[in-house]
Write a protein that holds these residues in place. Structure first.
Motif, PDB file in Angstrom:
ATOM      1  N   UNK A  44       0.830  -1.205   0.000  1.00 38.87           N
ATOM      2  CA  UNK A  44       0.000   0.000   0.000  1.00 38.87           C
ATOM      3  C   UNK A  44       0.866   1.257   0.000  1.00 38.87           C
ATOM      4  N   UNK A  45       1.975   1.222   0.752  1.00 30.23           N
ATOM      5  CA  UNK A  45       2.904   2.364   0.739  1.00 30.23           C
ATOM      6  C   UNK A  45       3.388   2.626  -0.684  1.00 30.23           C
ATOM      7  N   UNK A  46       3.735   1.573  -1.392  1.00 29.56           N
ATOM      8  CA  UNK A  46       4.247   1.739  -2.756  1.00 29.56           C
ATOM      9  C   UNK A  46       3.151   2.184  -3.723  1.00 29.56           C
ATOM     10  N   UNK A  47       1.951   1.692  -3.553  1.00 27.03           N
ATOM     11  CA  UNK A  47       0.846   2.062  -4.446  1.00 27.03           C
ATOM     12  C   UNK A  47       0.472   3.533  -4.307  1.00 27.03           C
ATOM     13  N   UNK A  48       0.510   4.039  -3.085  1.00 24.32           N
ATOM     14  CA  UNK A  48       0.052   5.406  -2.832  1.00 24.32           C
ATOM     15  C   UNK A  48       1.185   6.431  -2.820  1.00 24.32           C
ATOM     16  N   UNK A  49       2.377   5.993  -3.126  1.00 27.57           N
ATOM     17  CA  UNK A  49       3.528   6.893  -3.215  1.00 27.57           C
ATOM     18  C   UNK A  49       3.568   7.904  -2.071  1.00 27.57           C
ATOM     19  N   UNK A  50       3.951   7.455  -0.931  1.00 27.75           N
ATOM     20  CA  UNK A  50       4.011   8.324   0.240  1.00 27.75           C
ATOM     21  C   UNK A  50       5.169   9.306   0.115  1.00 27.75           C
ATOM     22  N   UNK A  80      11.760  -3.986  -6.563  1.00 29.26           N
ATOM     23  CA  UNK A  80      12.938  -3.112  -6.605  1.00 29.26           C
ATOM     24  C   UNK A  80      12.948  -2.306  -7.898  1.00 29.26           C
ATOM     25  N   UNK A  81      12.578  -2.920  -9.004  1.00 28.68           N
ATOM     26  CA  UNK A  81      12.561  -2.199 -10.274  1.00 28.68           C
ATOM     27  C   UNK A  81      11.570  -1.034 -10.233  1.00 28.68           C
ATOM     28  N   UNK A  82      10.477  -1.218  -9.526  1.00 29.44           N
ATOM     29  CA  UNK A  82       9.486  -0.149  -9.384  1.00 29.44           C
ATOM     30  C   UNK A  82      10.103   1.090  -8.750  1.00 29.44           C
ATOM     31  N   UNK A  83      10.823   0.911  -7.651  1.00 28.23           N
ATOM     32  CA  UNK A  83      11.419   2.088  -6.996  1.00 28.23           C
ATOM     33  C   UNK A  83      12.646   2.584  -7.748  1.00 28.23           C
ATOM     34  N   UNK A  84      13.345   1.692  -8.444  1.00 30.75           N
ATOM     35  CA  UNK A  84      14.471   2.150  -9.273  1.00 30.75           C
ATOM     36  C   UNK A  84      13.971   3.052 -10.402  1.00 30.75           C
TER      37      UNK A  84
END
Length: 106
Positions: A44-50, A80-84
């Motif tokens: 959820x943290x990653x989906x909502x880009x905190x 990891x690729x998502x945040x990269x």
């Protein structure tokens, strides 16, 4: 009987091991997240880009869970690729860039 105030462990001494059953209001609440709850929270943290810090820390933790507990290296790599992709210059992700470059050379 019902405990009408917050119970202290000292209040319960001598009442026996089943004190929680006899005084349900005195039981400590379960506060530990299950593994699945933890995964949902991090996703959820990653989906909502905190914030960048929260995104990166969530992704690193998720990567570790997917790789070591769930035995799903593909999903770990995708996290990891998502945040990269979002934060290509983040110093916290350098080790993942180097690991990815090493796999591509093989």
């Amino acid at each position: 009987m019902v405990c009408v105030r917050r119970c202290d462990r000292a209040d319960l001494v001598g009442l026996g091991p089943d004190v929680g059953a006899r005084f349900p209001a005195c039981r400590a609440p379960e506060t530990r997240l299950t593994l699945e709850d933890n995964i949902r929270l991090l996703e959820r943290h990653l989906e909502h880009r905190t914030s960048q810090k929260v995104d990166i820390n969530s992704a690193i933790r998720l990567e570790e869970i997917y790789r070591t507990v769930k035995k799903d290296p593909n999903r770990a790599s995708r996290v990891i690729q998502t945040v990269l992709d979002r934060y290509p210059d983040a110093p916290e992700l350098e080790r993942f860039k180097k690991a990815d470059e090493g796999e591509q050379r093989r």
